[in-house]
Design an enzyme around this catalytic site. Structure first.
Site, PDB file in Angstrom:
ATOM      1  N   GLN A 123       3.025   9.456  -1.838  1.00  0.00           N
ATOM      2  CA  GLN A 123       2.292   8.227  -2.209  1.00  0.00           C
ATOM      3  C   GLN A 123       0.820   8.571  -2.464  1.00  0.00           C
ATOM      4  O   GLN A 123       0.142   9.115  -1.589  1.00  0.00           O
ATOM      5  CB  GLN A 123       2.395   7.155  -1.128  1.00  0.00           C
ATOM      6  CG  GLN A 123       1.903   5.806  -1.684  1.00  0.00           C
ATOM      7  CD  GLN A 123       1.877   4.680  -0.680  1.00  0.00           C
ATOM      8  OE1 GLN A 123       1.327   4.817   0.404  1.00  0.00           O
ATOM      9  NE2 GLN A 123       2.451   3.538  -1.056  1.00  0.00           N
ATOM     10  N   TYR A 182      -5.836  -2.030  -1.779  1.00  0.00           N
ATOM     11  CA  TYR A 182      -6.619  -0.813  -2.012  1.00  0.00           C
ATOM     12  C   TYR A 182      -7.105  -0.758  -3.472  1.00  0.00           C
ATOM     13  O   TYR A 182      -6.923  -1.704  -4.228  1.00  0.00           O
ATOM     14  CB  TYR A 182      -5.810   0.414  -1.569  1.00  0.00           C
ATOM     15  CG  TYR A 182      -5.514   0.344  -0.087  1.00  0.00           C
ATOM     16  CD1 TYR A 182      -6.563   0.394   0.841  1.00  0.00           C
ATOM     17  CD2 TYR A 182      -4.221   0.151   0.391  1.00  0.00           C
ATOM     18  CE1 TYR A 182      -6.318   0.277   2.206  1.00  0.00           C
ATOM     19  CE2 TYR A 182      -3.972   0.038   1.759  1.00  0.00           C
ATOM     20  CZ  TYR A 182      -5.025   0.103   2.659  1.00  0.00           C
ATOM     21  OH  TYR A 182      -4.788  -0.028   4.011  1.00  0.00           O
ATOM     22  N   ARG A 216       3.847   0.796  -6.477  1.00  0.00           N
ATOM     23  CA  ARG A 216       3.937  -0.224  -5.423  1.00  0.00           C
ATOM     24  C   ARG A 216       2.854  -1.276  -5.616  1.00  0.00           C
ATOM     25  O   ARG A 216       1.707  -0.937  -5.901  1.00  0.00           O
ATOM     26  CB  ARG A 216       3.783   0.434  -4.048  1.00  0.00           C
ATOM     27  CG  ARG A 216       4.191  -0.470  -2.918  1.00  0.00           C
ATOM     28  CD  ARG A 216       4.245   0.262  -1.579  1.00  0.00           C
ATOM     29  NE  ARG A 216       5.341  -0.263  -0.792  1.00  0.00           N
ATOM     30  CZ  ARG A 216       5.278  -0.540   0.516  1.00  0.00           C
ATOM     31  NH1 ARG A 216       4.190  -0.284   1.198  1.00  0.00           N
ATOM     32  NH2 ARG A 216       6.316  -1.037   1.143  1.00  0.00           N
ATOM     33  N   GLY A 276      10.587   0.401   7.148  1.00  0.00           N
ATOM     34  CA  GLY A 276       9.319   0.873   7.688  1.00  0.00           C
ATOM     35  C   GLY A 276       9.420   0.989   9.195  1.00  0.00           C
ATOM     36  O   GLY A 276       9.940   1.970   9.739  1.00  0.00           O
ATOM     37  N   ARG A 277       8.942  -0.061   9.903  1.00  0.00           N
ATOM     38  CA  ARG A 277       8.944  -0.015  11.370  1.00  0.00           C
ATOM     39  C   ARG A 277      10.327   0.290  11.932  1.00  0.00           C
ATOM     40  O   ARG A 277      10.463   0.962  12.956  1.00  0.00           O
ATOM     41  CB  ARG A 277       8.434  -1.362  11.905  1.00  0.00           C
ATOM     42  CG  ARG A 277       6.953  -1.583  11.616  1.00  0.00           C
ATOM     43  CD  ARG A 277       6.557  -3.033  11.762  1.00  0.00           C
ATOM     44  NE  ARG A 277       7.176  -3.862  10.726  1.00  0.00           N
ATOM     45  CZ  ARG A 277       7.021  -5.173  10.604  1.00  0.00           C
ATOM     46  NH1 ARG A 277       6.267  -5.817  11.471  1.00  0.00           N
ATOM     47  NH2 ARG A 277       7.608  -5.840   9.632  1.00  0.00           N
TER      48      ARG A 277
HETATM   49  C1  LIG Z   1       2.454   2.240  10.745  1.00  0.00           C
HETATM   50  C2  LIG Z   1       2.469   1.690   9.339  1.00  0.00           C
HETATM   51  C3  LIG Z   1       1.758   2.344   8.346  1.00  0.00           C
HETATM   52  C4  LIG Z   1       1.818   1.895   7.014  1.00  0.00           C
HETATM   53  N1  LIG Z   1       1.191   2.612   6.019  1.00  0.00           N
HETATM   54  C5  LIG Z   1       1.426   2.304   4.729  1.00  0.00           C
HETATM   55  C6  LIG Z   1       0.989   3.179   3.683  1.00  0.00           C
HETATM   56  O1  LIG Z   1       0.404   4.256   3.912  1.00  0.00           O
HETATM   57  N2  LIG Z   1       1.250   2.797   2.406  1.00  0.00           N
HETATM   58  C7  LIG Z   1       1.899   1.633   2.100  1.00  0.00           C
HETATM   59  O2  LIG Z   1       2.113   1.335   0.923  1.00  0.00           O
HETATM   60  N3  LIG Z   1       2.347   0.805   3.067  1.00  0.00           N
HETATM   61  C8  LIG Z   1       2.160   1.129   4.366  1.00  0.00           C
HETATM   62  N4  LIG Z   1       2.687   0.345   5.350  1.00  0.00           N
HETATM   63  C9  LIG Z   1       3.539  -0.831   4.988  1.00  0.00           C
HETATM   64  C10 LIG Z   1       5.043  -0.443   5.011  1.00  0.00           C
HETATM   65  O3  LIG Z   1       5.357   0.454   3.967  1.00  0.00           O
HETATM   66  C11 LIG Z   1       5.975  -1.673   4.886  1.00  0.00           C
HETATM   67  O4  LIG Z   1       5.739  -2.311   3.655  1.00  0.00           O
HETATM   68  C12 LIG Z   1       5.784  -2.691   6.020  1.00  0.00           C
HETATM   69  O5  LIG Z   1       5.758  -2.043   7.278  1.00  0.00           O
HETATM   70  C13 LIG Z   1       6.918  -3.735   6.031  1.00  0.00           C
HETATM   71  O6  LIG Z   1       8.167  -3.107   6.186  1.00  0.00           O
HETATM   72  P1  LIG Z   1       8.960  -3.091   7.612  1.00  0.00           P
HETATM   73  O7  LIG Z   1       9.130  -4.506   8.016  1.00  0.00           O
HETATM   74  O8  LIG Z   1      10.238  -2.397   7.286  1.00  0.00           O
HETATM   75  O9  LIG Z   1       8.095  -2.335   8.576  1.00  0.00           O
HETATM   76  C14 LIG Z   1       2.587   0.746   6.695  1.00  0.00           C
HETATM   77  C15 LIG Z   1       3.257   0.064   7.722  1.00  0.00           C
HETATM   78  C16 LIG Z   1       3.224   0.536   9.028  1.00  0.00           C
HETATM   79  C17 LIG Z   1       4.032  -0.196  10.075  1.00  0.00           C
END
Ligand SMILES: Cc1cc2nc3c(=O)[nH]c(=O)nc-3n(C[C@H](O)[C@H](O)[C@H](O)COP(=O)(O)O)c2cc1C
Length: 372
Positions: free
Chosen positions: A104, A175, A227, A319-320
């Site tokens: 990314q 961003y 994205r 993600g999480r």
């Molecule tokens: C610890 C953490 C770090 C994240 N860092 C990024 C990132 O670097 N780039 C990005 O596009 N989204 C980032 N996100 C957003 C996740 O990609 C995702 O869209 C968001 O957590 C919702 O998905 P989930 O419910 O499956 O966690 C981050 C989320 C978490 C929890």
């Protein structure tokens, strides 16, 4: 495996001919855990390796393409050729486990912590983000804008040389790329701002640059995704109508996928259009026949993944969920979907292979992860 979950395990072939072994993707997640010199750390490599066996594709944490785009403490660098061995270690760790590796690529713009960029916080215009104490960014000159576009291309070349299967252009989460598209952060009146079409110029120029670098240095199978975040809460700010305009333009760029950044897959539009369906369904209807869409956001169980796939969205990111359970996909494959862990167990850091800085962030941020 319970046969009702077989849609999750159907391979999916992207336009460029690359086949993903199933419908699940690891979402990009920053982990704050790179070395002091911005190389990828051993802890990060282990964390990714532990999560790359089940999913078809892993999107890494974001890496900055320009020094003043570094958005997080412990973010690994992608802005110089000397980072190629570091980038390569991460790509190899992911691919060795059987997933496609996507880097990314990112610039934080006005959201970077000033101490990471010697105070030189930059953006489309000198408008701070909303909230107490946010720095007033310096407006980028036209020359600097063009240089950052080239930097996205240069980091793409490094991704190719490091063995990645593709890159994801981070145009989401407020961003720099989103800052150019947003009427909140972009008040320019040159060719990079002033109207909806002109606010589109920077995102589209980044896409064109990344594509031309890939055409030069990679073969046709290199994956390019984008994205975006569908709306902004601020006024003025990106509305759902603006988002549809953005994705119409992106869908003409022959990208391999579009990735909708959401915390809740089923969230509905705030404003801009008269439609009560979820944002993701509206987006899928609008562009899904042109470009595959990745959905994300609180997809916690096998049944929730199945329901999400029933919308016609071909790919889903975790993600999480994949932090809390690195075997999320494998458990469904083995008929153990009831054993998926959906809460953080604060005693399990080492078993879950989560680096210290990420673990500390998780357990000290109430409400971010279930169980905290
Ligand atoms: C610890 C953490 C770090 C994240 N860092 C990024 C990132 O670097 N780039 C990005 O596009 N989204 C980032 N996100 C957003 C996740 O990609 C995702 O869209 C968001 O957590 C919702 O998905 P989930 O419910 O499956 O966690 C981050 C989320 C978490 C929890």
């Amino acid at each position: 495996m319970n046969s009702k979950y077989s849609p999750i395990f159907q391979p999916f072939t992207l336009k460029n001919g690359i086949t993903l072994k199933n419908r699940m993707v690891m979402a990009p997640m920053t982990n704050f855990s790179s070395n002091q010199d911005d190389t990828v750390s051993d802890a990060e490599v282990k964390y990714y390796a532990r999560r790359s066996a089940g999913v078809g594709m892993v999107i890494t944490a974001c890496t900055y393409v320009t020094a003043n785009g570094k958005g997080f403490h412990g973010e690994f660098g992608g802005d110089r050729d000397e980072f190629i061995p570091s980038l390569k270690r991460l790509a190899s760790a992911i691919k060795e486990q059987g997933a496609k590796a996507i880097l990314q690529i990112f610039h934080g713009g006005r959201q970077v912590p000033p101490e990471l960029v010697n105070g030189d916080v930059v953006s489309a215009s000198s408008i701070p983000a909303e909230g107490e104490g946010k720095p007033v960014p310096r407006e980028l000159s036209e020359q600097e804008v063009e240089a950052i576009i080239r930097d996205f291309g240069e980091t793409t070349r490094r991704a190719i040389e490091s063995g990645y299967d593709g890159v994801e252009i981070h145009g989401a989460n407020g961003y720099l790329i989103q800052q150019f598209f947003s009427p909140h952060s972009n008040r320019r009146d040159d060719r990079w701002g002033g109207s909806l079409d002109k606010r589109l110029n920077f995102p589209l120029a980044v896409v064109d640059e990344v594509k031309s670098v890939a055409a030069k240095y990679a073969n046709d199978s290199f994956i390019i995704g984008y994205r975006f975040s569908p709306e902004e809460p601020e006024t003025p700010g990106i509305t759902m109508a603006d988002t549809l305009y953005l994705i119409d333009a992106l869908s003409e760029k022959d990208l391999d996928y579009l990735h909708v950044s959401l915390m809740d897959f089923w969230s509905t539009p705030r404003r801009g259009i008269d439609d009560t369906r979820s944002r993701i369904e509206i987006i899928q209807e609008r562009v899904g026949s042109h470009v595959p869409v990745i959905g994300v956001g609180s997809i916690r169980t096998a049944d929730e993944a199945l329901k999400a796939l029933e919308t016609g969205i071909p790919l889903l990111a975790l993600g999480r969920e994949i932090i809390m359970d690195p075997d999320w996909v494998q458990k469904i494959a083995e008929g153990k979907e009831n054993e998926i862990i959906t809460k953080i167990d604060k005693t399990k850091q080492h078993e879950l292979v989560v680096p210290d800085p990420l673990w500390q962030a998780i357990i000290h941020t109430p409400g971010w992860f279930p169980g905290v």
